[in-house]
Design an enzyme around this catalytic site. Structure first.
Site, mmCIF file in Angstrom:
data_model
loop_
_atom_site.group_PDB
_atom_site.id
_atom_site.type_symbol
_atom_site.label_atom_id
_atom_site.label_comp_id
_atom_site.label_asym_id
_atom_site.label_seq_id
_atom_site.Cartn_x
_atom_site.Cartn_y
_atom_site.Cartn_z
ATOM 1 N N ASP A 117 25.562 49.471 28.208
ATOM 2 C CA ASP A 117 26.891 49.145 28.715
ATOM 3 C C ASP A 117 27.558 48.162 27.759
ATOM 4 O O ASP A 117 26.966 47.134 27.400
ATOM 5 C CB ASP A 117 26.786 48.531 30.111
ATOM 6 C CG ASP A 117 28.124 48.491 30.828
ATOM 7 O OD1 ASP A 117 28.981 49.338 30.522
ATOM 8 O OD2 ASP A 117 28.310 47.623 31.689
ATOM 9 N N HIS A 124 39.822 42.535 29.794
ATOM 10 C CA HIS A 124 38.750 42.193 30.728
ATOM 11 C C HIS A 124 37.996 40.961 30.239
ATOM 12 O O HIS A 124 37.760 40.012 31.009
ATOM 13 C CB HIS A 124 37.796 43.378 30.879
ATOM 14 C CG HIS A 124 36.594 43.095 31.726
ATOM 15 N ND1 HIS A 124 36.672 42.825 33.071
ATOM 16 C CD2 HIS A 124 35.272 43.040 31.404
ATOM 17 C CE1 HIS A 124 35.455 42.622 33.553
ATOM 18 N NE2 HIS A 124 34.586 42.740 32.563
ATOM 19 N N GLU A 185 32.979 48.169 38.551
ATOM 20 C CA GLU A 185 33.536 48.170 37.201
ATOM 21 C C GLU A 185 33.913 49.603 36.854
ATOM 22 O O GLU A 185 33.047 50.480 36.791
ATOM 23 C CB GLU A 185 32.536 47.619 36.176
ATOM 24 C CG GLU A 185 32.281 46.137 36.355
ATOM 25 C CD GLU A 185 31.490 45.516 35.220
ATOM 26 O OE1 GLU A 185 31.594 44.291 35.042
ATOM 27 O OE2 GLU A 185 30.768 46.248 34.512
ATOM 28 N N GLU A 187 34.752 52.355 34.409
ATOM 29 C CA GLU A 187 34.392 52.519 33.001
ATOM 30 C C GLU A 187 34.423 53.995 32.599
ATOM 31 O O GLU A 187 34.401 54.894 33.445
ATOM 32 C CB GLU A 187 32.995 51.958 32.737
ATOM 33 C CG GLU A 187 32.792 50.528 33.218
ATOM 34 C CD GLU A 187 31.495 49.918 32.742
ATOM 35 O OE1 GLU A 187 30.889 50.456 31.786
ATOM 36 O OE2 GLU A 187 31.079 48.889 33.314
ATOM 37 N N ASP A 219 29.987 50.871 37.246
ATOM 38 C CA ASP A 219 28.826 50.016 37.006
ATOM 39 C C ASP A 219 28.853 48.886 38.043
ATOM 40 O O ASP A 219 29.399 47.816 37.819
ATOM 41 C CB ASP A 219 28.871 49.454 35.581
ATOM 42 C CG ASP A 219 27.567 48.790 35.205
ATOM 43 O OD1 ASP A 219 26.510 49.288 35.621
ATOM 44 O OD2 ASP A 219 27.608 47.770 34.490
ATOM 45 N N ARG A 223 27.867 39.912 41.344
ATOM 46 C CA ARG A 223 28.331 38.803 40.507
ATOM 47 C C ARG A 223 27.580 37.508 40.768
ATOM 48 O O ARG A 223 27.387 36.710 39.836
ATOM 49 C CB ARG A 223 29.827 38.577 40.746
ATOM 50 C CG ARG A 223 30.705 39.767 40.416
ATOM 51 C CD ARG A 223 30.642 40.148 38.965
ATOM 52 N NE ARG A 223 31.606 41.216 38.661
ATOM 53 C CZ ARG A 223 31.697 41.834 37.488
ATOM 54 N NH1 ARG A 223 30.875 41.508 36.512
ATOM 55 N NH2 ARG A 223 32.593 42.785 37.289
ATOM 56 N N GLN A 226 24.228 37.903 39.076
ATOM 57 C CA GLN A 226 24.477 37.918 37.634
ATOM 58 C C GLN A 226 24.741 36.510 37.094
ATOM 59 O O GLN A 226 24.207 36.116 36.058
ATOM 60 C CB GLN A 226 25.669 38.823 37.331
ATOM 61 C CG GLN A 226 26.039 38.910 35.866
ATOM 62 C CD GLN A 226 27.301 39.745 35.633
ATOM 63 O OE1 GLN A 226 27.900 40.255 36.580
ATOM 64 N NE2 GLN A 226 27.705 39.889 34.392
ATOM 65 N N LYS A 239 22.851 43.846 37.622
ATOM 66 C CA LYS A 239 23.458 45.089 37.124
ATOM 67 C C LYS A 239 22.555 46.307 37.318
ATOM 68 O O LYS A 239 23.040 47.443 37.342
ATOM 69 C CB LYS A 239 23.756 44.950 35.626
ATOM 70 C CG LYS A 239 24.837 43.942 35.278
ATOM 71 C CD LYS A 239 26.208 44.548 35.447
ATOM 72 C CE LYS A 239 27.277 43.698 34.812
ATOM 73 N NZ LYS A 239 28.605 44.331 34.893
ATOM 74 N N THR A 243 24.105 52.420 38.959
ATOM 75 C CA THR A 243 25.282 52.770 38.167
ATOM 76 C C THR A 243 25.636 54.203 38.537
ATOM 77 O O THR A 243 24.812 55.107 38.391
ATOM 78 C CB THR A 243 24.999 52.675 36.662
ATOM 79 O OG1 THR A 243 24.618 51.337 36.329
ATOM 80 C CG2 THR A 243 26.217 53.081 35.847
ATOM 81 N N GLU A 346 38.366 40.465 38.793
ATOM 82 C CA GLU A 346 39.667 40.226 38.160
ATOM 83 C C GLU A 346 40.811 40.389 39.159
ATOM 84 O O GLU A 346 41.733 39.573 39.192
ATOM 85 C CB GLU A 346 39.870 41.200 37.001
ATOM 86 C CG GLU A 346 38.917 41.030 35.836
ATOM 87 C CD GLU A 346 39.077 42.179 34.856
ATOM 88 O OE1 GLU A 346 39.924 42.061 33.951
ATOM 89 O OE2 GLU A 346 38.379 43.197 35.030
#
Length: 399
Positions: A117, A124, A185, A187, A219, A223, A226, A239, A243, A346
């Site tokens: 990844d 971002h 996420e 992607e 993904d 948080r 992480q 993570k 996925t 975000e």
């Protein structure tokens, strides 16, 4: 034009022809299929009848053989498919190999060998830098010199529709339990077909010789897990739990009209990352992210700082080999506007400004029962729409 009854502007028209793996209740054996309108071409049976020389490339319960076959075979299969769905001569010949898409069960389309990844969106990376390093330069010194990335876990890549069990882990000193800051996420994934030799880097201009096509990726990210674990070695349990990818792989050949120049590079790159002679391999792909059916973001892929070709070159720059079925993803796709951010961290600015949904509820991060769907489209020839399908997942509590 096609002899099939397909509405104008259908995302799975003649210009798309994406590949997947499906089965039906009547025939539960997974096999390769190609989406065209609201139909799926049963690829092995059609090829055996109409182009038997290609049968070996489309055999088996996955796309693995086709991925490994290489560009010459990829082009031959796509050319045959295009002829079959546009030449009236094939109406009766192909008709018996068409399966209604509504009857199909879609499967993980290929065996995922390795998963990497990246972190290729300047917007971002800048947003996260501003959140977590206020008052400092938002981009770290290395960011414009190389495509930052990490190695993920291939065994937890799942197909769209798979439920996502809320992960547990350490969220701080002495704290273990379910993640309270579960995120998404949006992607783009690149699917590798042709392998490479260990010790032999793959140059950026060999991108289309090795990469078969693209898919959509969510993904999922915990948080809180992480943020506690990532220093000093980077993402791990926050993570690796899941996925999700879309079931349809759109070949690179379908994206010729979507190729655009990437944003201007403000820092000179090393020669192995210089893709100026390759031609534009930025991609004009528009994403849409829905939470419980409501659109919350429309991220544009065209603004991604690093291209898929550069990611591939960096992935192998140290001599790491490619394997058939390698998947590498772009990292979160985010644009410059607030409604173009491809993650909840975000969109809610790390929880300080929760997303407001039409039913009056708000979300900083995902609640149990939430369903996230990511779709995307790109421009095709003569005004056609290239659809990338969708990737969906619903969050469920740990049992």
């Amino acid at each position: 034009m096609t002899w099939l009854d397909i509405p104008a502007g259908h995302p799975f028209g003649v210009a798309t022809l994406p590949y997947g793996v499906f089965s039906t209740p009547a025939d539960p054996h997974p096999r390769a299929g190609v989406a065209i309108g609201d139909w799926i071409i049963d690829l092995p049976s059609a090829v055996r009848r109409l182009e038997p020389s290609l049968a070996g490339a489309v055999a088996g319960p996955s796309l693995d053989a086709l991925l490994a076959a290489g560009p010459r075979v990829w082009a031959a299969v796509r050319a045959a498919l295009t002829t079959w769905v546009t030449d009236e001569v094939y109406r009766d010949l192909l008709g018996g190999h068409l399966v209604p898409a509504r009857d199909a069960i879609l499967h993980l389309p290929f065996t995922v060998a390795d998963y990497v990844d990246f972190y290729a969106s300047e917007q971002h990376a800048t947003n996260l830098g501003r959140m977590f390093r206020p008052g400092q330069e938002p981009l770290l010194p290395n960011w414009k010199h190389l495509p930052v990335g990490y190695h993920g876990r291939a065994g937890t890549v799942v197909v769209s529709g798979t439920e996502i069990v809320r992960p547990s882990g350490q969220r701080g000193a002495g704290v273990f339990g379910p993640s309270q800051r579960l995120d998404i996420e949006a992607e783009l994934g690149f699917v590798v077909g042709v392998p490479s030799r260990l010790g032999a880097p793959v140059a950026a201009d060999r991108f289309a010789d090795h990469v078969f096509g693209v898919c959509l990726v969510n993904d999922w990210s915990a948080r809180d897990i992480q943020s506690w674990e990532y220093v000093p070695l980077g993402p791990f349990l926050g993570k690796s739990f899941a996925t999700s990818i879309s079931p349809w792989i759109v070949p690179l050949a379908a994206l010729d009209h979507a190729r655009v120049a990437p944003p201007p590079r403000t820092v000179p790159v090393q020669p192995y990352l210089d893709d100026a002679a390759l031609g534009p391999w930025g991609l004009d792909i528009g994403f849409e992210v829905r939470l419980n059916g409501q659109v919350i973001s429309r991220p544009p892929f065209a603004g991604m700082y690093w291209t898929g070709a550069q990611m591939l070159a960096h992935l192998t720059a140290n001599g790491a080999s490619l394997r058939t079925g390698d998947l590498y993803a772009s990292g979160t796709v985010s644009g410059p506007e607030p409604d173009q951010r491809g993650s909840l961290i975000e969109l809610s600015w790390n929880g300080d400004d929760p997303v407001k949904l039409p039913d009056g509820s708000v979300r900083a991060f995902l609640a149990d029962g939430d369903e996230v769907t990511i779709t995307a489209t790109a421009p095709g020839p003569d005004g056609a729409v290239i659809g990338l399908g969708e990737v969906t997942g619903r969050v469920v509590p740990r049992g």
